[in-house]
Design a protein around this motif. Structure first.
Motif, short mmCIF file in Angstrom:
data_model
loop_
_atom_site.label_atom_id
_atom_site.label_comp_id
_atom_site.label_asym_id
_atom_site.label_seq_id
_atom_site.Cartn_x
_atom_site.Cartn_y
_atom_site.Cartn_z
N TYR A 110 41.63 47.63 7.77
CA TYR A 110 40.51 46.69 6.95
C TYR A 110 41.13 46.13 5.91
O TYR A 110 40.96 45.22 5.67
CB TYR A 110 39.29 47.82 6.61
N LEU A 178 39.37 43.33 13.89
CA LEU A 178 38.62 42.85 12.57
C LEU A 178 38.63 41.41 12.34
O LEU A 178 37.72 40.81 11.57
CB LEU A 178 39.09 43.79 11.47
N ALA A 204 31.52 46.58 9.43
CA ALA A 204 32.60 46.27 10.07
C ALA A 204 32.70 47.51 11.13
O ALA A 204 33.11 47.29 12.27
CB ALA A 204 34.00 46.56 9.30
#
Length: 292
Positions: A110, A178, A204
């Motif tokens: 992330y 992502l 997410a």
């Protein structure tokens, strides 16, 4: 056959669509698939029927013939020789390592996906170097570090290196996934006042669930079948996991091949169940992760 009329100036013109071509059966592909199925099925069939043979039947009957006197005594023999403890150790190592891999790998991925600056790119590139380092080349330094840390012959000695070697491919898959999430979704949540942590948890993670399942199953299969770390970093029967226990069964049942095969069948059942339950998610996640 369907006919369409073209509108416009002048006489109407009938446009006839071409007949659709019927899909031809892929005979060559079907034959290749059948051959592949035979190649895969024969060893599995042999393993299953051999685990049901008696020792006398193993030496006296045809290898591919169904046992004339099938028995479950081989499974009882294996289950009576600490199989439950080895199975429990494998579950502890695999579940603990997968949880650590997914949690730490997702946070790292992330950060790389949402903060594409020089530092994160450098960190990402350094982490990807782990894909090129063979596990066998690092076993001596890992052994020395584990001994120095006082973790030798402990389940943590298997968990920690397994997590380290599973992280590069985990981060790679998650970063690719992502990056496919539209930036506008992140910006919309930030405009609504959500913190970065809330964006990750509420946006997410739910959207990247297929990738999370993929890395969890992929890492779980590799860690469950891992052999080198348990062999080098553990010693006592109390910390023995299933792949290593199979070698001890081989010594314990030196002439009882059906009992050894029964141990192989029992140790394979959790992996087969995991693959069957997560096969769709695994394929979907791998495809989505490398879609670009």
């Amino acid at each position: 056959m369907t006919a369409h009329t073209a509108h416009g100036h002048g006489p109407a013109k009938i446009i006839r669509s071409r007949p659709t071509t019927a899909a031809r059966p892929n005979v060559l592909g079907g034959a290749a698939a059948f051959v592949w199925l035979l190649i895969v099925s024969v060893p599995l069939y042999w393993i299953l029927i051999t685990s049901l043979r008696t020792q006398q039947g193993f030496f006296g009957e045809s290898p591919l013939a169904f046992p004339t006197d099938p028995t479950l005594d081989n499974y009882r023999t294996v289950l009576a020789n600490d199989f439950g403890r080895y199975l429990s150790n494998s579950f502890i190592v695999t579940i603990s390592a997968v949880v650590l891999v997914v949690a730490s790998g997702y946070l790292c991925a992330y950060t790389v996906a949402r903060s594409p600056n020089k530092k994160t790119r450098t960190m990402f590139n350094v982490m990807l170097l782990g894909l090129a380092i063979p596990l066998q080349a690092t076993i001596i330094p890992i052994y020395l570090m584990i001994v120095k840390a006082g973790l030798y012959d402990n389940l943590l000695a298997i968990i920690l290196p397994s997590v380290a070697f599973a992280l590069p491919i985990t981060v790679l898959i998650l970063v690719n996934f992502l990056r496919d999430i539209p930036v506008q979704l992140y910006e919309a949540m930030r405009i609504d006042g959500a913190s970065e942590w809330e964006v990750m948890v509420k946006l997410a993670i739910p959207l990247s669930r297929p990738a999370i399942v993929t890395v969890a199953i992929y890492s779980g299969l590799n860690i469950w079948n891992g052999f080198l770390f348990p062999l080098v970093l553990t010693q006592s029967p109390e910390t023995r996991v299933l792949p290593l226990a199979l070698t001890s069964y081989q010594g314990m049942f030196t002439i009882n091949v059906p009992a050894i095969i029964a141990a192989v069948v029992l140790s394979s059942l959790p992996v087969i169940a995991l693959y069957i339950l997560g096969r769709r998610q695994l394929l979907a996640g791998m495809t989505a992760g490398f879609g670009k």
